[in-house]
Design a protein around this motif. Structure first.
Motif, PDB file in Angstrom:
ATOM      1  N   ILE A  65      28.870   8.932  46.274  1.00  0.00           N
ATOM      2  CA  ILE A  65      29.043   8.647  47.707  1.00  0.00           C
ATOM      3  C   ILE A  65      29.263   9.927  48.500  1.00  0.00           C
ATOM      4  N   ARG A  66      30.107  10.840  47.988  1.00  0.00           N
ATOM      5  CA  ARG A  66      30.424  12.074  48.718  1.00  0.00           C
ATOM      6  C   ARG A  66      29.663  13.282  48.184  1.00  0.00           C
ATOM      7  N   ALA A  67      28.558  13.038  47.509  1.00  0.00           N
ATOM      8  CA  ALA A  67      27.831  14.146  46.876  1.00  0.00           C
ATOM      9  C   ALA A  67      27.343  15.178  47.880  1.00  0.00           C
ATOM     10  N   ASP A  68      27.063  14.760  49.126  1.00  0.00           N
ATOM     11  CA  ASP A  68      26.546  15.692  50.134  1.00  0.00           C
ATOM     12  C   ASP A  68      27.650  16.378  50.927  1.00  0.00           C
ATOM     13  N   GLY A  69      28.919  16.152  50.532  1.00  0.00           N
ATOM     14  CA  GLY A  69      30.032  16.791  51.219  1.00  0.00           C
ATOM     15  C   GLY A  69      30.461  16.099  52.495  1.00  0.00           C
ATOM     16  N   LYS A  70      29.826  14.998  52.839  1.00  0.00           N
ATOM     17  CA  LYS A  70      30.169  14.262  54.050  1.00  0.00           C
ATOM     18  C   LYS A  70      30.985  13.025  53.684  1.00  0.00           C
ATOM     19  N   GLU A  71      31.616  12.449  54.695  1.00  0.00           N
ATOM     20  CA  GLU A  71      32.347  11.208  54.493  1.00  0.00           C
ATOM     21  C   GLU A  71      31.442  10.048  54.897  1.00  0.00           C
ATOM     22  N   HIS A  72      31.287   9.103  53.993  1.00  0.00           N
ATOM     23  CA  HIS A  72      30.479   7.919  54.259  1.00  0.00           C
ATOM     24  C   HIS A  72      31.424   6.722  54.271  1.00  0.00           C
ATOM     25  N   ARG A  73      32.022   6.490  55.439  1.00  0.00           N
ATOM     26  CA  ARG A  73      33.116   5.531  55.523  1.00  0.00           C
ATOM     27  C   ARG A  73      32.693   4.123  55.127  1.00  0.00           C
ATOM     28  N   LYS A  74      31.509   3.701  55.526  1.00  0.00           N
ATOM     29  CA  LYS A  74      31.069   2.340  55.219  1.00  0.00           C
ATOM     30  C   LYS A  74      30.962   2.132  53.713  1.00  0.00           C
ATOM     31  N   GLU A  75      30.337   3.092  53.014  1.00  0.00           N
ATOM     32  CA  GLU A  75      30.194   2.975  51.564  1.00  0.00           C
ATOM     33  C   GLU A  75      31.549   3.060  50.867  1.00  0.00           C
ATOM     34  N   GLU A  76      32.446   3.910  51.389  1.00  0.00           N
ATOM     35  CA  GLU A  76      33.770   4.027  50.778  1.00  0.00           C
ATOM     36  C   GLU A  76      34.573   2.735  50.944  1.00  0.00           C
ATOM     37  N   LEU A  77      34.459   2.119  52.117  1.00  0.00           N
ATOM     38  CA  LEU A  77      35.158   0.856  52.343  1.00  0.00           C
ATOM     39  C   LEU A  77      34.620  -0.238  51.428  1.00  0.00           C
ATOM     40  N   SER A  78      33.312  -0.248  51.223  1.00  0.00           N
ATOM     41  CA  SER A  78      32.720  -1.241  50.315  1.00  0.00           C
ATOM     42  C   SER A  78      33.238  -1.048  48.894  1.00  0.00           C
ATOM     43  N   LEU A  79      33.306   0.214  48.465  1.00  0.00           N
ATOM     44  CA  LEU A  79      33.814   0.499  47.125  1.00  0.00           C
ATOM     45  C   LEU A  79      35.277   0.082  47.001  1.00  0.00           C
ATOM     46  N   ASP A  80      36.081   0.391  48.015  1.00  0.00           N
ATOM     47  CA  ASP A  80      37.491  -0.002  47.999  1.00  0.00           C
ATOM     48  C   ASP A  80      37.635  -1.520  47.929  1.00  0.00           C
ATOM     49  N   ARG A  81      36.844  -2.221  48.733  1.00  0.00           N
ATOM     50  CA  ARG A  81      36.938  -3.684  48.759  1.00  0.00           C
ATOM     51  C   ARG A  81      36.585  -4.290  47.404  1.00  0.00           C
ATOM     52  N   VAL A  82      35.511  -3.810  46.806  1.00  0.00           N
ATOM     53  CA  VAL A  82      35.067  -4.362  45.520  1.00  0.00           C
ATOM     54  C   VAL A  82      36.093  -4.080  44.433  1.00  0.00           C
ATOM     55  N   PHE A  83      36.675  -2.882  44.424  1.00  0.00           N
ATOM     56  CA  PHE A  83      37.653  -2.578  43.375  1.00  0.00           C
ATOM     57  C   PHE A  83      38.989  -3.273  43.621  1.00  0.00           C
ATOM     58  N   ASP A  84      39.320  -3.557  44.866  1.00  0.00           N
ATOM     59  CA  ASP A  84      40.496  -4.399  45.118  1.00  0.00           C
ATOM     60  C   ASP A  84      40.296  -5.772  44.489  1.00  0.00           C
ATOM     61  N   ARG A  85      39.088  -6.283  44.585  1.00  0.00           N
ATOM     62  CA  ARG A  85      38.780  -7.587  43.994  1.00  0.00           C
ATOM     63  C   ARG A  85      38.752  -7.510  42.471  1.00  0.00           C
ATOM     64  N   LEU A  86      38.257  -6.403  41.939  1.00  0.00           N
ATOM     65  CA  LEU A  86      38.280  -6.208  40.487  1.00  0.00           C
ATOM     66  C   LEU A  86      39.708  -6.200  39.961  1.00  0.00           C
ATOM     67  N   ARG A  87      40.585  -5.493  40.667  1.00  0.00           N
ATOM     68  CA  ARG A  87      41.989  -5.422  40.232  1.00  0.00           C
ATOM     69  C   ARG A  87      42.661  -6.794  40.315  1.00  0.00           C
ATOM     70  N   ALA A  88      42.314  -7.551  41.350  1.00  0.00           N
ATOM     71  CA  ALA A  88      42.896  -8.883  41.480  1.00  0.00           C
ATOM     72  C   ALA A  88      42.416  -9.803  40.364  1.00  0.00           C
ATOM     73  N   ALA A  89      41.177  -9.631  39.929  1.00  0.00           N
ATOM     74  CA  ALA A  89      40.608 -10.500  38.895  1.00  0.00           C
ATOM     75  C   ALA A  89      41.091 -10.125  37.502  1.00  0.00           C
ATOM     76  N   LEU A  90      41.113  -8.835  37.193  1.00  0.00           N
ATOM     77  CA  LEU A  90      41.435  -8.383  35.833  1.00  0.00           C
ATOM     78  C   LEU A  90      42.870  -7.892  35.684  1.00  0.00           C
ATOM     79  N   GLY A  91      43.467  -7.509  36.808  1.00  0.00           N
ATOM     80  CA  GLY A  91      44.774  -6.873  36.762  1.00  0.00           C
ATOM     81  C   GLY A  91      44.611  -5.382  36.979  1.00  0.00           C
ATOM     82  N   ALA A  92      45.465  -4.801  37.797  1.00  0.00           N
ATOM     83  CA  ALA A  92      45.342  -3.384  38.129  1.00  0.00           C
ATOM     84  C   ALA A  92      45.447  -2.491  36.902  1.00  0.00           C
ATOM     85  N   GLU A  93      46.301  -2.855  35.945  1.00  0.00           N
ATOM     86  CA  GLU A  93      46.480  -2.022  34.757  1.00  0.00           C
ATOM     87  C   GLU A  93      45.256  -2.046  33.851  1.00  0.00           C
ATOM     88  N   VAL A  94      44.570  -3.179  33.802  1.00  0.00           N
ATOM     89  CA  VAL A  94      43.340  -3.246  33.005  1.00  0.00           C
ATOM     90  C   VAL A  94      42.292  -2.304  33.595  1.00  0.00           C
TER      91      VAL A  94
END
Length: 456
Positions: A151-180
């Protein structure tokens, strides 16, 4: 030559030479490594100074945004990261041991000292067993690497893609558990884990009642698969561990039929577009009018420079090309779009309102500008629409429908909307020829008939 305009953070230091100086925000000074940002540039006219000022300002904004984004990632270390930190610290401490020349004796002495001081057992272990294998890479390791090197390979901030990644991993943690997610090695994940995540997503409630759609689950799933595949490849685990999320059926997501973007959104009715316009503040109203009259994407309009707006040309138009604050979706997005009717009036008003700014909409001429505009516009659209399939992007569908209803051929439609392949552009000749074709097409669409597409 003196400057005939006033720009912040820049001063003339010699004939045709200017210096941009700006203090780095205190919150990111340590991350950037300096307290002041400086650039010297050359320019031969006030317009050139404005262009260079915009370019350097954008560079400064990207630098600060990137450093700030890195600081915001305060997620706990994974076992592997912790082990690497302890290994590095152990080597630093070992370098300071004086006396024994034998490395093993140095390690014994240092370990005894750490034990006496009650140091972290993990640090003690790193001193005693330097060859111990590092813990396996985890989903969290894969997420961090994907963020940093994809996402940040070009040195820029890509807020939309970062928010999508955050949202998906929040859901992953809720499903599997944050420690998993944080501690379980990629090679230890099983198909049952993936099914658990899928079933969790399928039951996830949405605003307004019901559950999120299978299409939304499928979109999130593609990102999970991409992150894990990226991790397996970059961590040299291909062939050693499988991606348990790959090829997972999502009931109702496709049913064997590909759902096009056109089927996911509806065109925006004129009355809804008019109601939205009435409620927008002046700058956003100008952006909305240009979007409505050109079919452009929000990022294409918010990133326009004043010099990109050609009002004195025989066919007034805007030039859509990449610049310092905005990339473009595809090569076919590089184009010149005619300005007709209300869009032309809006462009004139915007140029006048821009004053000495290099950008047409300076407030939104940042990497995060398009997201800010889309979010604000979307809030108003939600309040005025009756159909949930109508979004800001529906203005493009509206223009697409008008072009088609006016009898404009598909190649010319694509030329206007930025979908045309190189071969299509070549078929219409050079830039002036393509501009004339696009003008006839848009004229036809805005008149509601195909007359504007015909040769004179």
């Amino acid at each position: 030559m003196g400057m005939n305009l006033t720009l912040k953070h820049v001063k003339q230091v010699g004939p045709g030479r200017y210096e941009f100086r700006r203090r780095v925000p205190e919150a990111v000074r340590e991350a950037i490594g300096k307290g002041e940002f400086k650039r010297v540039f050359e320019a031969s006219s006030p317009a050139a100074v404005a262009r260079e000022h915009a370019r350097v300002s954008a560079e400064f904004d990207r630098l600060v945004a990137s450093a700030g984004a890195a600081l915001r990632d305060t997620s706990p270390r994974t076992p592997r990261e912790t082990a690497q930190v302890n290994r590095k610290r152990a080597e630093e401490l070992l370098a300071g041991v004086r006396g024994p020349e034998d490395e093993e004796a140095k390690r014994d002495l240092l370990a005894d000292l750490l034990a006496e001081e009650g140091a972290d057992p993990a640090l003690y272990r790193a001193v005693r067993m330097p060859e111990e294998p590092l813990p396996q890479h985890t989903l969290e390791d894969a997420r961090k690497l994907y963020l940093a090197e994809h996402i940040r390979a070009d040195g820029k901030e890509h807020r939309k893609e970062e928010l999508s990644l955050d949202r998906v991993f929040d859901r992953l943690r809720a499903a599997l558990g944050a420690e998993v997610v944080r501690t379980t090695g990629l090679g230890a994940l099983r198909r049952e884990d993936a099914k658990k995540v899928r079933d969790y997503l399928m039951r996830l409630p949405k605003r307004g009642g019901g559950t999120i759609s299978p299409a939304t689950v499928h979109r999130d799933w593609k990102l999970i698969v991409a992150v894990v595949n990226f991790g397996l490849r970059e961590f040299d685990l291909m062939g050693k561990a499988a991606n348990p999320f790959a090829s997972m059926p999502i009931p109702g997501a496709t049913s064997g039929v590909t759902v096009s973007a056109a089927e996911r959104r509806d065109a925006m009715p004129d009355e809804v577009a008019a109601k939205v316009l009435e409620r927008l503040p002046p700058v956003l109203a100008l952006i909305w009018r240009i979007l409505a009259g050109t079919g452009c994407r929000p990022a294409e309009v918010t990133g326009l420079r004043v010099e990109d707006v050609k009002l004195d040309h025989s066919i007034p138009h805007v030039c859509i090309f990449p610049n310092e604050v905005r990339s473009l979706k595809t090569r076919s997005s590089h184009r010149r779009v005619p300005l007709i009717g209300d869009a032309l009036e809006a462009a004139r008003e915007a140029v006048e309102a821009a004053g000495g700014s290099a950008y047409l909409f300076a407030t939104y001429a940042t990497p995060q500008g398009p997201l800010a505009v889309s979010s604000t516009l979307m809030r108003t659209v939600r309040e005025e629409r009756q159909n949930p399939r109508q979004t800001v992007h529906s203005l493009r569908h509206r223009m697409k429908d008008r072009l088609r209803d006016a009898g404009v051929d598909k190649a010319a439609q694509d030329l206007v909307l930025g979908h045309a392949a190189d071969s299509v552009g070549e078929a219409y000749g050079g830039a002036e020829g393509r501009l004339r074709v696009a003008h006839r097409a848009l004229s036809a669409a805005l008149r509601g008939d195909a007359e504007g597409q015909r040769e004179g």
